[in-house]
Design a protein around this motif. Structure first.
Motif, PDB file in Angstrom:
ATOM      1  N   CYS A 334      52.243 -82.154 -56.674  1.00  0.00           N
ATOM      2  CA  CYS A 334      51.287 -82.553 -57.708  1.00  0.00           C
ATOM      3  C   CYS A 334      51.997 -82.748 -59.041  1.00  0.00           C
ATOM      4  O   CYS A 334      52.653 -81.822 -59.545  1.00  0.00           O
ATOM      5  N   ARG A 337      51.045 -80.282 -61.874  1.00  0.00           N
ATOM      6  CA  ARG A 337      51.261 -78.836 -61.694  1.00  0.00           C
ATOM      7  C   ARG A 337      52.197 -78.300 -62.778  1.00  0.00           C
ATOM      8  O   ARG A 337      53.299 -78.808 -62.964  1.00  0.00           O
ATOM      9  N   LEU A 340      56.344 -77.876 -62.474  1.00  0.00           N
ATOM     10  CA  LEU A 340      56.621 -78.566 -61.222  1.00  0.00           C
ATOM     11  C   LEU A 340      58.120 -78.537 -60.926  1.00  0.00           C
ATOM     12  O   LEU A 340      58.938 -78.866 -61.781  1.00  0.00           O
ATOM     13  N   CYS A 453      47.219 -81.372 -55.294  1.00  0.00           N
ATOM     14  CA  CYS A 453      46.813 -80.941 -56.627  1.00  0.00           C
ATOM     15  C   CYS A 453      45.747 -79.852 -56.609  1.00  0.00           C
ATOM     16  O   CYS A 453      45.204 -79.506 -57.666  1.00  0.00           O
ATOM     17  N   GLU A 455      44.724 -76.299 -56.856  1.00  0.00           N
ATOM     18  CA  GLU A 455      45.354 -75.093 -57.393  1.00  0.00           C
ATOM     19  C   GLU A 455      44.820 -73.831 -56.735  1.00  0.00           C
ATOM     20  O   GLU A 455      45.577 -72.905 -56.435  1.00  0.00           O
ATOM     21  N   TYR A 500      45.039 -78.689 -60.424  1.00  0.00           N
ATOM     22  CA  TYR A 500      46.006 -78.777 -61.509  1.00  0.00           C
ATOM     23  C   TYR A 500      45.668 -79.988 -62.391  1.00  0.00           C
ATOM     24  O   TYR A 500      45.349 -81.068 -61.894  1.00  0.00           O
TER      25      TYR A 500
END
Length: 789
Positions: A334, A337, A340, A453, A455, A500
């Motif tokens: 993602c 995020r 990342l 994505c 979370e 995210y």
């Protein structure tokens, strides 16, 4: 000043002889732990000036500023000399050497332009003697090959030392934090920096782990491929001499790492130049911005012979870009995020040096505009970490590709590509046929946008309670979630999905229903103790009774929209196929339900008679002898079996062969209605990775009998040579399939092509432990005394 300089061949021979000489004490290689002088070095190319810490290579025309940073009260006068070389067989011209009298403030800076044709750069700090410059340049021009090799090896050793220092710094930092961080961080640091991890250290008390992990530091460094490739490309001369020698039995059988081998080599080459007036001592570079801190492994002498400090500068030539690869290119991540991580492998120097600069992840927005997100290398996390949040003002497609790019010194380069996802405004929903059952955990398939994505998920219950939900991505737009409804009453629930980069979660309304209980009946094969109860909500079944015999529940499975529950009795019922009986089911709440027992035909049964093994290839000079009952996966296994009980075989029957992970149907040749023969090559039928217990069972129609033990299946390495004297050396491929040979244990994930071990007394068979069957008594025969591979 006159001096005698040994030939290059003699110098290299001396180095090789020293490495090949059996040494019992690794202390002969002095550690580079004596602080020497510092140099300030900057390099300018095409109007861009970089500190030396960011310069992996030089190029013709580069402008260098070199200064010796000596203390204000420096009493000994040092002459700073920078020279360029152009290969082992081509002496450089005198004009390629530059000097600075460091004790004179107006003359201590060297401003140099790298000459065309140069391949190596080297710096000297020599005591002032009057004839020092001419003597030094004469020595280098007279024997350029030795200084080419010294420059190359010092650069290699500096790169190895940088990886080692980064590992030690990371371990010490995590050790200071306490807790379990060191156990988690040290394997990741070792993988990223190509450092040999001492796994046994992690079993020690926490306060002893860091010291154990970093003890014997020089022996921890492994050849990483990139730094040696850099040296070969930039110098045009081989770098693997010390690497090869250090892996030989004479060189310590791998005890000495490439790092130790390199510094041994440099010390011996420079040692060949010692005269009554001068001795050359190597210096190892450590970078800090524009500073080169020189580490020495010998104290300089200001008496005759005086010490000349030799330090390597970056090689001259085209850049050898880091061979970065994405660790998991098929896995989507993602973009939104926080923190990342872009996992990469193949170039440990990105973590240990500052050569990689201006690194960024480049992605394109929905409008086509490209955005660069700065990243930083993190050895503990195994890749580049995006440092800043993605701007919310830029819209991205759900599926996109990011590309890592930046500069390696002065040279731009593009790294690997990464599959990315961006959170979308759409929603997630469950399938139309989804029915949640209260009172049990429920698996739910969800579809939506950008599964990477997600979370977090949580289940909100009618009374206000909240429970965490586990999930697993099944693709770019699909997720499998497990909803914890084991003790939840029927009613409305809400699945909340946090994403995210999205401010608001998605709420998915669901309803849990009470499933109507249903008992369809018990089916039992004649002669069996266990049968299958069919129905719905069978998780509420406590027992089943038939004519005083009690069956207890076992495994529960959901098949074709209903439940299947295994029910087992203490002993088989004396009932024939086709008979039926009344049965009573007792539920967990105390209620009872009447049902029927149906007796199906007996399942086929067979026992093993004999087995034989035909090797896949003729015996080789080096082979493993397997004990009875253990079969190599590539050999052909032939076995016979006999029907038992009421079973009679027909031409339509078959045999099913199975391991823990695979199964296959085997053709059967019948001797008569009771005896059959089957043959199979397990690796072909079950796959090359099949191993462990091997079983067979007869199958008649769609009814299978019980599994019967057949053999133990093992995978064998390919052995090519075995030589023994004081120690034995076994050579081959796939040696990781061995758990141990004699007194030598083989570590997990072993990738070498040879093993050494002590021969058994009186030259008897060598015990071998295969990883697939470590308890099997396999053996390896020793070659005749004095035999060679």
């Amino acid at each position: 000043m006159t001096r005698t300089i040994a030939s290059v061949a003699a110098g290299v021979a001396t180095a090789a002889a020293c490495v090949l000489t059996p040494l019992s004490a690794p202390a002969e290689v002095a550690a580079f732990d004596l602080a020497g002088p510092r140099l300030t070095v900057t390099v300018t190319r095409a109007g861009v000036t970089l500190p030396i810490a960011q310069v992996p290579d030089l190029a013709a025309g580069d402008e260098m500023l070199v200064r010796a940073d000596l203390p204000a009260d420096q009493s000994a006068h040092y002459l700073l000399v920078v020279g360029f070389l152009r290969g082992a067989t081509n002496p450089p011209p005198k004009k390629w050497f530059f000097r600075a009298e460091t004790w004179k403030k107006k003359q201590r800076d060297l401003r140099i332009k790298v000459p065309a044709g140069a391949q190596q750069a080297i710096a000297f700090l020599a005591p002032e003697t009057g004839g020092d410059f001419g003597t030094l340049t004469g020595a280098v021009r007279g024997r350029p090959g030795a200084f080419v090799r010294a420059s190359q090896d010092l650069n290699q050793a500096a790169l190895d030392r940088a990886r080692l220092d980064a590992y030690v710094t990371g371990v010490n930092r995590r050790d200071a934090e306490g807790g379990t961080r060191l156990e988690e961080a040290s394997p990741a640091l070792a993988r990223s920096l190509a450092i040999q991890l001492k796994a046994e250290c992690l079993t020690r008390p926490a306060e002893l782990q860091a010291g154990c992990l970093t003890g014997g530091r020089e022996a921890l460094v492994l050849s990483d491929g990139h730094s040696s490739t850099m040296a070969e490309a930039l110098t045009g001369t081989p770098t693997d001499l010390a690497f090869q020698l250090s892996a030989t039995p004479q060189g310590g059988a791998g005890y000495y790492s490439p790092y130790i081998g390199v510094i041994r080599d440099v010390a011996r080459i420079l040692g060949a130049f010692r005269t009554a007036s001068y001795q050359y001592i190597p210096a190892l570079n450590t970078h800090d911005g524009d500073r080169l801190a020189l580490l020495l492994n010998a104290a300089p002498s200001f008496n005759r012979p005086q010490s000349v400090i030799v330090a390597a500068l970056p090689p001259v030539g085209p850049a050898s870009l880091p061979p970065l690869r994405a660790t998991s290119p098929a896995v989507a991540q993602c973009l939104a995020r926080p923190g990342l991580v872009l996992p990469v492998e193949g170039a440990p120097l990105i973590y240990a040096t500052r050569y990689a600069r201006d690194m960024a992840l480049r992605v394109a927005g929905r409008d086509g505009r490209e955005v660069d997100l700065p990243v930083v290398a993190d050895a503990e996390r195994g890749g580049f970490v995006v440092r800043e949040p993605v701007p919310r003002s830029i819209a991205f497609e759900q599926e996109l590709t990011g590309r890592l790019h930046g500069r390696w010194g002065f040279t731009p380069f593009d790294g690997p590509r990464f599959r990315l996802q961006s959170p979308q405004d759409g929603t997630w929903r469950a399938g139309d046929e989804t029915t949640l059952v209260a009172g049990r955990d429920n698996a739910v398939e969800l579809t939506g946008a950008a599964s990477a994505c997600i979370e977090a998920m949580e289940l909100r219950l009618p009374g206000g309670g909240v429970r965490a939900v586990t999930w697993e991505a099944r693709g770019a737009n699909r997720v499998s979630a497990k909803l914890p409804l084991a003790d939840v009453p029927p009613g409305a629930v809400t699945l909340r999905i946090g994403r995210y980069g999205a401010a608001d979660p998605i709420d998915l309304p669901l309803r849990a229903y009470t499933e109507a209980g249903r008992i369809d009946g018990l089916t039992l094969h004649a002669g069996d103790r266990a049968g299958t109860l069919a129905g719905a909500r069978l998780d509420t079944v406590a027992s089943l009774t038939v004519e005083g015999t009690v069956f207890t529940p076992g495994a529960l499975a959901r098949v074709d929209g209903g439940d299947r529950l295994t029910m087992t009795a203490a002993a088989p019922l004396s009932l024939a196929a086709g008979e039926t009986r009344s049965a009573t089911v007792t539920l967990t709440d105390g209620r009872t339900v009447a049902t029927r027992l149906r007796v199906a035909p007996a399942r086929p049964a067979a026992t093993l008679l004999t087995r034989s093994v035909t090797p896949a290839s003729p015996p080789t000079p080096v082979s493993i002898t397997l004990p009875e009952g253990v079969v190599a996966a590539g050999d052909r296994l032939t076995f016979s079996f006999r029907a038992t009980g009421t079973t009679r075989f027909t031409a339509a029957d078959r045999i099913e062969l199975g391991s823990d992970d695979a199964s296959a149907t085997v053709a059967v040749t019948l001797q008569d209605a009771q005896v059959g023969v089957a043959a199979i090559t397990p690796a072909t039928a079950l796959g090359a990775s099949a191993a462990g217990p091997l079983r067979f069972r007869p199958v008649q129609g769609d009814i299978a009998g019980d599994w019967q033990p057949l053999a133990t299946l093992v995978r064998e390495p390919t052995l090519t040579a075995l030589a023994c004297s004081e120690v034995c050396t076994l050579t081959g491929r796939n040696l990781f399939l061995l758990a141990g040979v004699a007194d030598r244990m083989v570590p997990e994930g072993f990738t070498g092509d040879r093993l050494t071990f002590s021969p058994p007394p009186r030259g008897g068979p060598v015990p071998v432990h295969l990883r697939d069957a470590p308890e099997a008594a396999a053996t390896l025969s020793l070659p005749p005394t004095g035999a060679t591979p």
